[in-house]
Structures are given as C-alpha cells and as structure tokens.
Scaffold this active site. Structure first.
Site, mmCIF file in Angstrom:
data_model
loop_
_atom_site.group_PDB
_atom_site.id
_atom_site.type_symbol
_atom_site.label_atom_id
_atom_site.label_comp_id
_atom_site.label_asym_id
_atom_site.label_seq_id
_atom_site.Cartn_x
_atom_site.Cartn_y
_atom_site.Cartn_z
ATOM 1 N N GLY A 129 0.829 -1.196 0.000
ATOM 2 C CA GLY A 129 0.000 0.000 0.000
ATOM 3 C C GLY A 129 0.862 1.244 0.000
ATOM 4 O O GLY A 129 2.001 1.203 0.501
ATOM 5 N N GLN A 176 3.587 9.888 0.418
ATOM 6 C CA GLN A 176 4.829 9.129 0.611
ATOM 7 C C GLN A 176 5.808 9.316 -0.548
ATOM 8 O O GLN A 176 7.003 9.056 -0.394
ATOM 9 C CB GLN A 176 4.529 7.641 0.825
ATOM 10 C CG GLN A 176 3.757 7.371 2.115
ATOM 11 C CD GLN A 176 3.492 5.910 2.316
ATOM 12 O OE1 GLN A 176 2.479 5.384 1.853
ATOM 13 N NE2 GLN A 176 4.400 5.220 2.972
ATOM 14 N N CYS A 234 5.347 0.222 7.381
ATOM 15 C CA CYS A 234 5.107 1.357 6.478
ATOM 16 C C CYS A 234 6.397 1.647 5.725
ATOM 17 O O CYS A 234 7.477 1.685 6.325
ATOM 18 C CB CYS A 234 4.699 2.581 7.304
ATOM 19 S SG CYS A 234 4.380 4.056 6.318
ATOM 20 N N LEU A 235 6.278 1.871 4.424
ATOM 21 C CA LEU A 235 7.473 2.170 3.619
ATOM 22 C C LEU A 235 8.144 3.471 4.059
ATOM 23 O O LEU A 235 9.322 3.664 3.796
ATOM 24 C CB LEU A 235 7.109 2.234 2.129
ATOM 25 C CG LEU A 235 6.865 0.870 1.462
ATOM 26 C CD1 LEU A 235 6.260 1.057 0.076
ATOM 27 C CD2 LEU A 235 8.159 0.068 1.370
ATOM 28 N N HIS A 289 -4.917 2.410 7.276
ATOM 29 C CA HIS A 289 -3.508 2.832 7.368
ATOM 30 C C HIS A 289 -3.203 3.908 6.314
ATOM 31 O O HIS A 289 -2.631 4.956 6.627
ATOM 32 C CB HIS A 289 -2.589 1.610 7.179
ATOM 33 C CG HIS A 289 -1.129 1.930 7.133
ATOM 34 N ND1 HIS A 289 -0.237 1.544 8.112
ATOM 35 C CD2 HIS A 289 -0.389 2.611 6.219
ATOM 36 C CE1 HIS A 289 0.977 1.987 7.816
ATOM 37 N NE2 HIS A 289 0.919 2.631 6.653
ATOM 38 N N GLU A 290 -3.616 3.647 5.069
ATOM 39 C CA GLU A 290 -3.332 4.601 3.980
ATOM 40 C C GLU A 290 -4.137 5.891 4.136
ATOM 41 O O GLU A 290 -3.636 6.983 3.835
ATOM 42 C CB GLU A 290 -3.594 3.959 2.617
ATOM 43 C CG GLU A 290 -2.761 2.716 2.301
ATOM 44 C CD GLU A 290 -1.275 2.884 2.524
ATOM 45 O OE1 GLU A 290 -0.763 4.028 2.464
ATOM 46 O OE2 GLU A 290 -0.606 1.861 2.786
ATOM 47 N N HIS A 307 -2.505 8.384 6.322
ATOM 48 C CA HIS A 307 -1.475 9.185 5.635
ATOM 49 C C HIS A 307 -2.080 10.462 5.036
ATOM 50 O O HIS A 307 -1.449 11.526 5.044
ATOM 51 C CB HIS A 307 -0.827 8.389 4.497
ATOM 52 C CG HIS A 307 0.245 7.442 4.930
ATOM 53 N ND1 HIS A 307 1.419 7.853 5.514
ATOM 54 C CD2 HIS A 307 0.339 6.091 4.837
ATOM 55 C CE1 HIS A 307 2.188 6.791 5.771
ATOM 56 N NE2 HIS A 307 1.546 5.707 5.366
HETATM 57 C C1 QAP Z 1 0.466 -0.421 4.794
HETATM 58 O O1 QAP Z 1 2.630 -1.133 4.238
HETATM 59 C C2 QAP Z 1 -0.133 -1.611 5.467
HETATM 60 O O2 QAP Z 1 9.381 -1.620 6.819
HETATM 61 C C3 QAP Z 1 1.406 -0.788 3.676
HETATM 62 O O3 QAP Z 1 11.305 -2.590 5.217
HETATM 63 C C4 QAP Z 1 0.347 -2.033 6.699
HETATM 64 O O4 QAP Z 1 3.428 -1.806 2.262
HETATM 65 C C5 QAP Z 1 -1.166 -2.295 4.898
HETATM 66 C C6 QAP Z 1 7.374 -2.351 3.872
HETATM 67 C C7 QAP Z 1 -0.204 -3.134 7.325
HETATM 68 C C8 QAP Z 1 -1.712 -3.395 5.524
HETATM 69 C C9 QAP Z 1 -1.231 -3.820 6.742
HETATM 70 C C10 QAP Z 1 7.720 -1.935 5.133
HETATM 71 C C11 QAP Z 1 8.373 -2.855 3.049
HETATM 72 C C12 QAP Z 1 5.999 -2.251 3.360
HETATM 73 C C13 QAP Z 1 9.034 -2.026 5.585
HETATM 74 C C14 QAP Z 1 3.636 -1.599 3.435
HETATM 75 C C15 QAP Z 1 10.029 -2.518 4.739
HETATM 76 C C16 QAP Z 1 9.690 -2.937 3.468
HETATM 77 C C17 QAP Z 1 4.959 -1.759 4.047
HETATM 78 CO CO CO Z 2 2.292 3.794 5.486
#
Ligand code: QAP
Ligand code: CO
Length: 174
Positions: free
Chosen positions: A45, A50, A95-96, A137-138, A141
């Site tokens: 996501g 971001q 979270c990215l 979550h999104e 943001h």
């Molecule tokens: C948000 O999160 C989310 O730390 C999206 O090193 C969170 O894509 C949606 C990511 C929980 C549903 C459930 C995070 C990749 C990606 C990191 C992400 C990383 C590499 C996070």
């Molecule tokens: Co995020």
C-alpha cells in the site's frame, strides 16, 4: 518511473493532503508511478504523500494466498471517506516511510468507504480484515498520520530509541 519515498521524521508526512480536483493525465501518471514505486520497494500500500505529493490518493495491492501480487487486484482510492466502521482488530503493521519497524495497531474490523476511481467515477467498497487495515492505514497518511502515532507511550519510546540508534549506525557507515 520510480519515485523517492520520503521517510520519518519528514514533516511532510504530518501534513493533511488536498482533495483531488482534476482526474487528468497528471493524476494517472502519479498513480502509475506510485504503483511502480510500491512494487519496487515490496509494499502492499502507498499514499501519494509518501512520494511527496500532497493529494488524497492511495493505492493498495494485497497479495493472494500464495503471497503473489496481481495488478488486476490493484485498488486506487481517490478522495476516500469512511462512512461507517464496526468492531476492532489488531494487526502488525509496517510502512514504507518507517522502514524496518513493525508493531501491533488496533483498528476497525470492518469499513464502508466512498471514493472516486482515477476517472472520477464514484465508488463504494465494504470490506474487513487485512484490506480494511490497509485502507485505514493509507487513509491516515492523507490526514498526516503514521501508524507509530497509535502506539502506546512505552512502545513509542522504544521506537524513537531504535530509530536514533539506526540513524547513528547509518551515519557512522557513511
Ligand atoms: C500499509 O505497508 C499496510 O518496513 C502498507 O522494510 C500495513 O506496504 C497495509 C514495507 C499493514 C496493511 C497492513 C515496510 C516494506 C511495506 C518495511 C507496506 C520494509 C519494506 C509496508
Ligand atoms: Co504507510
């Protein structure tokens, strides 16, 4: 084109994003770039802020049972609004914009959301589980909020400590 992802504590991540008014080529390019960027960084996501664009646009691409992501499953939500929510669930989020940190967050179990697609068509989705988590979550943001703000005090302290340590280590490495 892959864009740069801004990370904590960049102040732009704490600002409210603006409504999308033009469903034009520029918006479509942004959404396409967000998808490319999200996939390149192994995300599921991403919100426009971001990639440093303060617009109320987000994308979600959940993996299937085998962990594979399919572009046909891509969701693009423009100007989303949660009109109803029910229950609670806890999920370990990441979270990215807060790389390599994961923690449990409580959110609604079920949501009903109104939004527009990339052409400006009005849509509605009702969902639960992981997709409901991802949407919430999104959408946080878009309002300038990160999942770490939802952590209890001591966990937040632990995060800040780990983050400083990580920054120091990165600096020493050069
Ligand atoms: C948000 O999160 C989310 O730390 C999206 O090193 C969170 O894509 C949606 C990511 C929980 C549903 C459930 C995070 C990749 C990606 C990191 C992400 C990383 C590499 C996070
Ligand atoms: Co995020």
């Amino acid at each position: 084109m892959i864009r740069q992802i801004i990370t904590y504590p960049d102040k732009r991540l704490f600002m409210r994003s603006n409504e999308v008014e033009c469903f034009d080529k520029e918006l479509h390019t942004l959404l396409d770039d967000m998808y490319e960027t999200m996939r390149a960084k192994n995300g599921i996501g991403l919100a426009a802020i971001q990639v440093a664009v303060p617009l109320r646009a987000l994308i979600i691409n959940l993996p299937d049972e085998e962990g594979k992501q399919h572009k046909e499953d891509l969701l693009e939500l423009i100007n989303p609004v949660i009109i109803e929510s029910k229950g609670t669930q806890v999920y370990t989020e990441g979270c990215l914009s807060v790389p390599e940190y994961y923690d449990d967050v409580e959110r609604a179990e079920w949501v009903r959301v109104e939004y527009h697609d990339r052409y400006g068509n009005k849509k509605r989705i009702e969902t639960d589980g992981l997709l409901a988590v991802a949407i919430q979550h999104e959408m946080d943001h878009l309002n300038g909020h990160l999942f770490i703000e939802k952590l209890p005090y001591l966990k937040r302290k632990k995060f800040e400590k780990e983050w400083k340590k990580k920054k120091k280590a990165a600096k020493a490495k050069g």
